[in-house]
Scaffold this active site. Structure first.
Site, PDB file in Angstrom:
ATOM      1  N   ASP A 140       4.593  -4.717   6.575  1.00 59.94           N
ATOM      2  CA  ASP A 140       3.360  -4.928   7.112  1.00 59.94           C
ATOM      3  C   ASP A 140       3.229  -6.236   7.493  1.00 59.94           C
ATOM      4  O   ASP A 140       3.287  -7.149   6.599  1.00 59.94           O
ATOM      5  CB  ASP A 140       2.125  -4.474   6.478  1.00 59.94           C
ATOM      6  CG  ASP A 140       1.040  -4.577   7.046  1.00 59.94           C
ATOM      7  OD1 ASP A 140       0.547  -5.740   7.454  1.00 59.94           O
ATOM      8  OD2 ASP A 140       0.136  -3.545   7.328  1.00 59.94           O
ATOM      9  N   ASP A 191      -7.050  -9.622  12.559  1.00 53.21           N
ATOM     10  CA  ASP A 191      -6.329 -10.512  11.320  1.00 53.21           C
ATOM     11  C   ASP A 191      -5.421 -11.610  11.832  1.00 53.21           C
ATOM     12  O   ASP A 191      -4.356 -11.766  11.017  1.00 53.21           O
ATOM     13  CB  ASP A 191      -5.484  -9.186  10.604  1.00 53.21           C
ATOM     14  CG  ASP A 191      -6.341  -8.340  10.077  1.00 53.21           C
ATOM     15  OD1 ASP A 191      -7.844  -8.613   9.739  1.00 53.21           O
ATOM     16  OD2 ASP A 191      -6.190  -7.108   9.814  1.00 53.21           O
ATOM     17  N   ASP A 231      -3.076  -6.612  13.453  1.00 52.21           N
ATOM     18  CA  ASP A 231      -3.394  -5.072  13.730  1.00 52.21           C
ATOM     19  C   ASP A 231      -4.298  -5.107  15.176  1.00 52.21           C
ATOM     20  O   ASP A 231      -4.533  -6.169  15.395  1.00 52.21           O
ATOM     21  CB  ASP A 231      -4.275  -4.635  12.723  1.00 52.21           C
ATOM     22  CG  ASP A 231      -3.743  -4.649  11.151  1.00 52.21           C
ATOM     23  OD1 ASP A 231      -2.749  -4.140  11.048  1.00 52.21           O
ATOM     24  OD2 ASP A 231      -4.258  -5.324  10.565  1.00 52.21           O
ATOM     25  N   ASN A 286      -0.650  -1.067  13.160  1.00 54.25           N
ATOM     26  CA  ASN A 286      -0.210  -2.258  12.206  1.00 54.25           C
ATOM     27  C   ASN A 286       1.228  -2.752  12.956  1.00 54.25           C
ATOM     28  O   ASN A 286       2.156  -2.220  13.339  1.00 54.25           O
ATOM     29  CB  ASN A 286       0.256  -1.493  11.041  1.00 54.25           C
ATOM     30  CG  ASN A 286      -0.708  -0.776  10.188  1.00 54.25           C
ATOM     31  OD1 ASN A 286      -1.816  -1.714   9.688  1.00 54.25           O
ATOM     32  ND2 ASN A 286      -0.638   0.415  10.212  1.00 54.25           N
ATOM     33  N   ARG A 328       0.825  -1.415   0.148  1.00 54.55           N
ATOM     34  CA  ARG A 328      -0.204  -0.114  -0.043  1.00 54.55           C
ATOM     35  C   ARG A 328       1.056   1.236   0.109  1.00 54.55           C
ATOM     36  O   ARG A 328       2.003   1.272   0.766  1.00 54.55           O
ATOM     37  CB  ARG A 328      -0.884   0.072   1.200  1.00 54.55           C
ATOM     38  CG  ARG A 328      -1.940   0.931   1.380  1.00 54.55           C
ATOM     39  CD  ARG A 328      -2.858   0.589   2.614  1.00 54.55           C
ATOM     40  NE  ARG A 328      -3.669  -0.656   2.322  1.00 54.55           N
ATOM     41  CZ  ARG A 328      -4.070  -1.427   3.118  1.00 54.55           C
ATOM     42  NH1 ARG A 328      -3.756  -1.218   4.451  1.00 54.55           N
ATOM     43  NH2 ARG A 328      -4.996  -2.424   2.714  1.00 54.55           N
ATOM     44  N   GLU A 339      -5.346 -14.036   8.834  1.00 49.14           N
ATOM     45  CA  GLU A 339      -4.702 -13.511   7.803  1.00 49.14           C
ATOM     46  C   GLU A 339      -2.954 -13.822   8.073  1.00 49.14           C
ATOM     47  O   GLU A 339      -2.135 -14.016   7.330  1.00 49.14           O
ATOM     48  CB  GLU A 339      -4.723 -12.018   7.568  1.00 49.14           C
ATOM     49  CG  GLU A 339      -3.966 -11.577   6.306  1.00 49.14           C
ATOM     50  CD  GLU A 339      -4.242  -9.956   6.365  1.00 49.14           C
ATOM     51  OE1 GLU A 339      -3.593  -9.482   5.147  1.00 49.14           O
ATOM     52  OE2 GLU A 339      -5.127  -9.482   6.841  1.00 49.14           O
TER      53      GLU A 339
END
Length: 176
Positions: free
Chosen positions: A103, A120, A107, A87, A23, A123
């Site tokens: 990252d 997350d 989070d 983060n 990002r 993830e």
């Protein structure tokens, strides 16, 4: 090595462990730039995702990056209070192109009343396996979740009373 100076407009680049861009925040105003700490402010900045999609942030935010801690903190100023999005990430680096970090998926969302939730985790586990996060990174990140939540509980750093408001007032002096 130079560091971004107060008042500079910089980009923020977030990467994944595999080195691919995740990002990009197009424009953040540096409010403090030292070897260890960068504090920035932005409002309605363009964010570009790795797939090329773009969106615009909805509210003013103060961003806190540190060269020794494995997290960064974004204080978002909303009508009903300050929300924090934290983060779990590598410490930042500055390379004259942008402020950059990796990252690591995990989070922590902190609400105006200082309650928080860890996000997350699924993830993180998927990416930890896919990208072969070393065990040492896993331990560092888990230790930094504890450090970060301790900061929230102690109202330390960006969670301290008036921290976000003070830096936001400074940010407003740079707006045209």
């Amino acid at each position: 090595m130079s560091f971004p100076a107060e008042g500079d407009q910089i980009q923020i680049h977030s990467y994944k462990h595999n080195g691919l861009i995740h990002r990009v925040w197009e424009e953040t105003t540096v409010l403090k730039g030292t070897q260890n700490t960068v504090i920035g402010g932005n409002d309605r900045t363009i964010v570009t995702e790795s797939d090329g999609r773009t969106w615009i942030t909805r509210e003013p935010a103060i961003c806190f990056f540190h060269a020794k801690y494995w997290f960064n903190i974004i204080g978002m100023i909303r009508h009903d209070g300050i929300y924090y999005y934290c983060n779990l990430s590598s410490p930042f680096v500055w390379d004259d192109e942008a402020l950059k970090y990796i990252d690591y998926d995990l989070d922590v969302k902190v609400f105006p009343d200082m309650t928080y939730i860890l996000l997350d985790e699924d993830e993180y586990e998927v990416h930890r396996k896919q990208m072969n996060y070393p065990d040492v990174i896993d331990r560092i990140l888990k230790n930094n979740v504890e450090r970060l939540t301790s900061w929230v509980q102690q109202r330390k750093g960006p969670f301290a009373p008036d921290f976000i408001e003070t830096w936001y007032e400074r940010y407003l002096t740079y707006r045209k």
